[in-house]
Write an enzyme that holds these catalytic residues in place. Structure first.
Site, PDB file in Angstrom:
ATOM      1  NE  ARG A 182      -3.947  -2.085   0.410  1.00  0.00           N
ATOM      2  CZ  ARG A 182      -3.811  -3.383   0.113  1.00  0.00           C
ATOM      3  NH1 ARG A 182      -2.713  -3.807  -0.480  1.00  0.00           N
ATOM      4  NH2 ARG A 182      -4.774  -4.236   0.386  1.00  0.00           N
ATOM      5  CB  CYS A 230      -8.916  -3.130   4.777  1.00  0.00           C
ATOM      6  SG  CYS A 230      -9.294  -4.883   4.552  1.00  0.00           S
ATOM      7  CD  GLU A 314      -5.768  -0.181   2.805  1.00  0.00           C
ATOM      8  OE1 GLU A 314      -5.310  -1.195   3.371  1.00  0.00           O
ATOM      9  OE2 GLU A 314      -6.528  -0.241   1.825  1.00  0.00           O
TER      10      GLU A 314
HETATM   11  P1  FAD Z   1      -9.889   7.412  -3.956  1.00  0.00           P
HETATM   12  O1  FAD Z   1     -10.506   6.681  -2.826  1.00  0.00           O
HETATM   13  O2  FAD Z   1     -10.734   8.337  -4.718  1.00  0.00           O
HETATM   14  O3  FAD Z   1      -8.597   8.184  -3.435  1.00  0.00           O
HETATM   15  C1  FAD Z   1      -7.647   7.506  -2.639  1.00  0.00           C
HETATM   16  C2  FAD Z   1      -6.336   8.306  -2.687  1.00  0.00           C
HETATM   17  O4  FAD Z   1      -5.823   8.251  -4.022  1.00  0.00           O
HETATM   18  C3  FAD Z   1      -6.530   9.795  -2.368  1.00  0.00           C
HETATM   19  O5  FAD Z   1      -5.372  10.212  -1.702  1.00  0.00           O
HETATM   20  C4  FAD Z   1      -6.604  10.444  -3.737  1.00  0.00           C
HETATM   21  O6  FAD Z   1      -6.207  11.792  -3.752  1.00  0.00           O
HETATM   22  C5  FAD Z   1      -5.615   9.585  -4.511  1.00  0.00           C
HETATM   23  N1  FAD Z   1      -5.878   9.594  -5.945  1.00  0.00           N
HETATM   24  C6  FAD Z   1      -7.019   9.270  -6.600  1.00  0.00           C
HETATM   25  N2  FAD Z   1      -6.865   9.440  -7.926  1.00  0.00           N
HETATM   26  C7  FAD Z   1      -5.599   9.885  -8.110  1.00  0.00           C
HETATM   27  C8  FAD Z   1      -4.843  10.294  -9.240  1.00  0.00           C
HETATM   28  N3  FAD Z   1      -5.320  10.265 -10.493  1.00  0.00           N
HETATM   29  N4  FAD Z   1      -3.576  10.722  -9.035  1.00  0.00           N
HETATM   30  C9  FAD Z   1      -3.035  10.775  -7.796  1.00  0.00           C
HETATM   31  N5  FAD Z   1      -3.707  10.423  -6.686  1.00  0.00           N
HETATM   32  C10 FAD Z   1      -4.976   9.982  -6.843  1.00  0.00           C
HETATM   33  N6  FAD Z   1      -8.070  -1.815  -1.752  1.00  0.00           N
HETATM   34  C11 FAD Z   1      -7.099  -2.734  -1.966  1.00  0.00           C
HETATM   35  O7  FAD Z   1      -5.918  -2.381  -2.040  1.00  0.00           O
HETATM   36  N7  FAD Z   1      -7.416  -4.065  -2.093  1.00  0.00           N
HETATM   37  C12 FAD Z   1      -8.684  -4.512  -2.020  1.00  0.00           C
HETATM   38  O8  FAD Z   1      -8.921  -5.716  -2.141  1.00  0.00           O
HETATM   39  C13 FAD Z   1      -9.731  -3.547  -1.829  1.00  0.00           C
HETATM   40  N8  FAD Z   1     -11.032  -3.937  -1.753  1.00  0.00           N
HETATM   41  C14 FAD Z   1     -12.005  -3.002  -1.575  1.00  0.00           C
HETATM   42  C15 FAD Z   1     -13.335  -3.410  -1.537  1.00  0.00           C
HETATM   43  C16 FAD Z   1     -14.351  -2.461  -1.354  1.00  0.00           C
HETATM   44  C17 FAD Z   1     -15.789  -2.899  -1.311  1.00  0.00           C
HETATM   45  C18 FAD Z   1     -14.013  -1.081  -1.216  1.00  0.00           C
HETATM   46  C19 FAD Z   1     -15.090  -0.042  -1.038  1.00  0.00           C
HETATM   47  C20 FAD Z   1     -12.696  -0.680  -1.252  1.00  0.00           C
HETATM   48  C21 FAD Z   1     -11.676  -1.630  -1.416  1.00  0.00           C
HETATM   49  N9  FAD Z   1     -10.341  -1.253  -1.449  1.00  0.00           N
HETATM   50  C22 FAD Z   1      -9.362  -2.182  -1.692  1.00  0.00           C
HETATM   51  C23 FAD Z   1      -9.944   0.169  -1.289  1.00  0.00           C
HETATM   52  C24 FAD Z   1      -9.928   0.922  -2.638  1.00  0.00           C
HETATM   53  O9  FAD Z   1     -10.636   0.188  -3.611  1.00  0.00           O
HETATM   54  C25 FAD Z   1      -8.505   1.154  -3.148  1.00  0.00           C
HETATM   55  O10 FAD Z   1      -7.689   1.834  -2.204  1.00  0.00           O
HETATM   56  C26 FAD Z   1      -8.466   1.957  -4.442  1.00  0.00           C
HETATM   57  O11 FAD Z   1      -7.152   1.978  -4.929  1.00  0.00           O
HETATM   58  C27 FAD Z   1      -8.982   3.393  -4.277  1.00  0.00           C
HETATM   59  O12 FAD Z   1      -9.010   3.988  -5.567  1.00  0.00           O
HETATM   60  P2  FAD Z   1      -9.928   5.264  -5.828  1.00  0.00           P
HETATM   61  O13 FAD Z   1      -9.805   5.635  -7.248  1.00  0.00           O
HETATM   62  O14 FAD Z   1     -11.299   5.005  -5.338  1.00  0.00           O
HETATM   63  O15 FAD Z   1      -9.214   6.361  -4.944  1.00  0.00           O
HETATM   64  N1  EPU Z   2      -9.840 -12.834   9.566  1.00  0.00           N
HETATM   65  C1  EPU Z   2     -10.468 -13.087  10.761  1.00  0.00           C
HETATM   66  N2  EPU Z   2     -11.545 -12.314  11.093  1.00  0.00           N
HETATM   67  C2  EPU Z   2     -11.983 -11.310  10.296  1.00  0.00           C
HETATM   68  C3  EPU Z   2     -11.318 -11.040   9.087  1.00  0.00           C
HETATM   69  C4  EPU Z   2     -10.236 -11.836   8.743  1.00  0.00           C
HETATM   70  O1  EPU Z   2     -10.083 -13.983  11.501  1.00  0.00           O
HETATM   71  O2  EPU Z   2     -12.962 -10.651  10.671  1.00  0.00           O
HETATM   72  C5  EPU Z   2      -8.709 -13.702   9.175  1.00  0.00           C
HETATM   73  C6  EPU Z   2      -9.074 -14.566   7.977  1.00  0.00           C
HETATM   74  O3  EPU Z   2      -9.725 -15.734   8.356  1.00  0.00           O
HETATM   75  C7  EPU Z   2      -7.717 -14.814   7.336  1.00  0.00           C
HETATM   76  C8  EPU Z   2      -6.930 -13.551   7.666  1.00  0.00           C
HETATM   77  O4  EPU Z   2      -7.606 -12.903   8.740  1.00  0.00           O
HETATM   78  O5  EPU Z   2      -7.082 -15.889   7.968  1.00  0.00           O
HETATM   79  C9  EPU Z   2      -6.829 -12.603   6.459  1.00  0.00           C
HETATM   80  O6  EPU Z   2      -8.160 -12.244   6.065  1.00  0.00           O
HETATM   81  P1  EPU Z   2      -8.524 -11.906   4.547  1.00  0.00           P
HETATM   82  O7  EPU Z   2      -8.178 -13.084   3.673  1.00  0.00           O
HETATM   83  O8  EPU Z   2      -9.916 -11.425   4.544  1.00  0.00           O
HETATM   84  O9  EPU Z   2      -7.507 -10.798   4.135  1.00  0.00           O
HETATM   85  P2  EPU Z   2      -7.122  -9.430   4.836  1.00  0.00           P
HETATM   86  O10 EPU Z   2      -5.682  -9.503   5.194  1.00  0.00           O
HETATM   87  O11 EPU Z   2      -8.089  -9.065   5.892  1.00  0.00           O
HETATM   88  C10 EPU Z   2      -6.288  -8.270   2.649  1.00  0.00           C
HETATM   89  C11 EPU Z   2      -6.417  -6.851   2.143  1.00  0.00           C
HETATM   90  C12 EPU Z   2      -7.717  -6.699   1.394  1.00  0.00           C
HETATM   91  C13 EPU Z   2      -7.786  -7.718   0.266  1.00  0.00           C
HETATM   92  C14 EPU Z   2      -7.684  -9.110   0.875  1.00  0.00           C
HETATM   93  C15 EPU Z   2      -7.763 -10.226  -0.151  1.00  0.00           C
HETATM   94  C16 EPU Z   2      -5.306  -5.386   3.740  1.00  0.00           C
HETATM   95  C17 EPU Z   2      -5.480  -4.433   4.858  1.00  0.00           C
HETATM   96  N3  EPU Z   2      -6.422  -5.935   3.269  1.00  0.00           N
HETATM   97  O12 EPU Z   2      -7.320  -8.413   3.609  1.00  0.00           O
HETATM   98  O13 EPU Z   2      -7.699  -5.379   0.830  1.00  0.00           O
HETATM   99  O14 EPU Z   2      -9.002  -7.601  -0.437  1.00  0.00           O
HETATM  100  O15 EPU Z   2      -6.429  -9.212   1.570  1.00  0.00           O
HETATM  101  O16 EPU Z   2      -6.768 -10.119  -1.076  1.00  0.00           O
HETATM  102  O17 EPU Z   2      -4.190  -5.604   3.300  1.00  0.00           O
HETATM  103  C18 EPU Z   2      -8.252  -3.122   1.334  1.00  0.00           C
HETATM  104  O18 EPU Z   2      -7.035  -2.915   1.375  1.00  0.00           O
HETATM  105  O19 EPU Z   2      -9.098  -2.200   1.430  1.00  0.00           O
HETATM  106  C19 EPU Z   2      -8.727  -4.491   1.150  1.00  0.00           C
HETATM  107  C20 EPU Z   2      -9.996  -4.828   1.212  1.00  0.00           C
END
Ligand code: FAD
Ligand code: EPU
Length: 327
Positions: A182, A230, A314
């Site tokens: 990240r 997250c 985050e």
């Molecule tokens: P925004 O939320 O709009 O902005 C985030 C930051 O990026 C801000 O600082 C903004 O200024 C900056 N930014 C946006 N656009 C630009 C640009 N063009 N140039 C420079 N800076 C910019 N994240 C994960 O890493 N893994 C996951 O699995 C994941 N799962 C998600 C699931 C759900 C349901 C949700 C709601 C979120 C999840 N996220 C996950 C978080 C999110 O999707 C990511 O962090 C994503 O990269 C955010 O992108 P955004 O365009 O929405 O950025």
């Molecule tokens: N777990 C629990 N309880 C919970 C949630 C998770 O015990 O309530 C345990 C799970 O059972 C597993 C471990 O924690 O053993 C990891 O959980 P999970 O697989 O859900 O992954 P995570 O580490 O919680 C990360 C990223 C997610 C991404 C997933 C899958 C971070 C902070 N989060 O989650 O990214 O989608 O892996 O790839 O690194 C995000 O960054 O916004 C985000 C959603």
């Protein structure tokens, strides 16, 4: 510092931009809550964006860029200055096979990540499937180095082009961005485009890979609810004591710590810790940004008390008065 209202003629009047004054930002984020921006600006060309960036810098007006709002919490009092959104067609283009295999795909900063994943896999480009189910613009995904267990966007990044504060385009190779969990050090304020080195794959198998990743996310995360993904980064090994690691059998994720602390379902106002995943704060109608911040603060305090682990946020929080944690 010039206020946007006072300087709006000087800032925008001769630019090819659409301006929304006093614009609500909440509906443009996945949380769906939060205050307003003095001005939400939609540039229609790269030139207009570059000039705007340079003028904001010159006049000391805060400038932020909004992607899909999927990792963003806007404070209830809103933000001062200009927020730009790259939603004009020129910022959303996806060019496949732009320069052969090395830089096979170039995605503009405002392009939608989910569509990009579908389009590249359909065309037989392998490497972005692990990003399925992550709501993001390309700029937001690169800025956050979005990803998870199936890889991060930085893994396939070749180069990135940003606008710096003077409105100049700076192109940087991925190796110079210090990419990490990240973490990404951009050479400028705004990602204009990112290019990727992708492999070749059978579209049917690539689509199956996308479906698998998506199924995992859907079974573990509250994808249908309002959240920002997250709330906290997962702790690094060295941030967790040996005793806690032994209790979990490994370095626990933030979600596992919140879960084991008995905080799933913990609520304040309209925000609560998701009963499905401990690292998601989800909101009900009527929630405020303050509710979300209160839940995240309490969760962090209780996890620190119980396990001695300091959870680091985050989700990016925008407040009216900088400095803020991330932008
Ligand atoms: P925004 O939320 O709009 O902005 C985030 C930051 O990026 C801000 O600082 C903004 O200024 C900056 N930014 C946006 N656009 C630009 C640009 N063009 N140039 C420079 N800076 C910019 N994240 C994960 O890493 N893994 C996951 O699995 C994941 N799962 C998600 C699931 C759900 C349901 C949700 C709601 C979120 C999840 N996220 C996950 C978080 C999110 O999707 C990511 O962090 C994503 O990269 C955010 O992108 P955004 O365009 O929405 O950025
Ligand atoms: N777990 C629990 N309880 C919970 C949630 C998770 O015990 O309530 C345990 C799970 O059972 C597993 C471990 O924690 O053993 C990891 O959980 P999970 O697989 O859900 O992954 P995570 O580490 O919680 C990360 C990223 C997610 C991404 C997933 C899958 C971070 C902070 N989060 O989650 O990214 O989608 O892996 O790839 O690194 C995000 O960054 O916004 C985000 C959603």
């Amino acid at each position: 510092m010039t206020s946007v209202a006072a300087g709006s003629t000087r800032l925008f009047s001769d630019l090819d931009v659409e301006v929304e004054a006093d614009a609500p930002l909440g509906p443009r984020t996945w949380f769906g809550v939060g205050g307003r921006a003095d001005a939400l600006v939609h540039p229609r060309s790269e030139e207009a964006l570059a000039t705007l960036v340079a003028r904001c810098h010159r006049d000391g007006i805060p400038l932020r860029v909004l992607g899909e709002g999927a990792n963003l919490l806007v404070a209830d009092e809103g933000v001062a200055g200009v927020v730009v959104r790259l939603d004009a067609p020129c910022f959303r283009e996806r060019r496949l096979n732009a320069r052969g295999a090395v830089e096979g795909v170039r995605l503009m900063g405002g392009a939608d990540l989910a569509r990009s994943v579908l389009e590249t896999t359909r065309a037989g480009f392998a490497g972005l499937e692990g990003l399925a189910g992550i709501p993001a613009s390309i700029g937001g995904a690169v800025r956050m180095n979005a990803g998870g267990a199936f890889g991060s966007i930085g893994d396939r990044l070749h180069a990135v082009a940003c606008l710096d504060r003077r409105g100049e385009v700076v192109v940087a190779p991925a190796a110079s961005l210090n990419l990490g969990y990240r973490h990404c050090e951009l050479p400028g304020e705004i990602v204009l485009w990112a290019s990727f080195t992708l492999g070749e794959g059978d579209p049917v198998r690539l689509r199956a890979g996308v479906a698998e990743v998506f199924a995992y996310k859907r079974s573990t995360q509250p994808l249908a609810e309002h959240s920002a993904g997250c709330m906290f980064r997962n702790p690094r090994d060295e941030e967790v004591s040996e005793e806690v690691r032994a209790a979990f059998g490994h370095t626990p994720s933030a979600g596992a710590l919140v879960d084991r602390a008995g905080l799933k379902g913990f609520a304040h106002g309209g925000a609560c810790v998701s009963p499905q995943h401990g690292n998601f704060v989800v909101v009900r109608p009527g929630a405020t940004a303050d509710d979300i911040l209160a839940v995240s603060r309490t969760v962090a305090e209780r996890v620190a008390d119980r396990f001695g682990v300091r959870l680091e946020r985050e989700v990016v929080v925008w407040t009216r008065t900088p400095p803020e944690a991330g932008r």
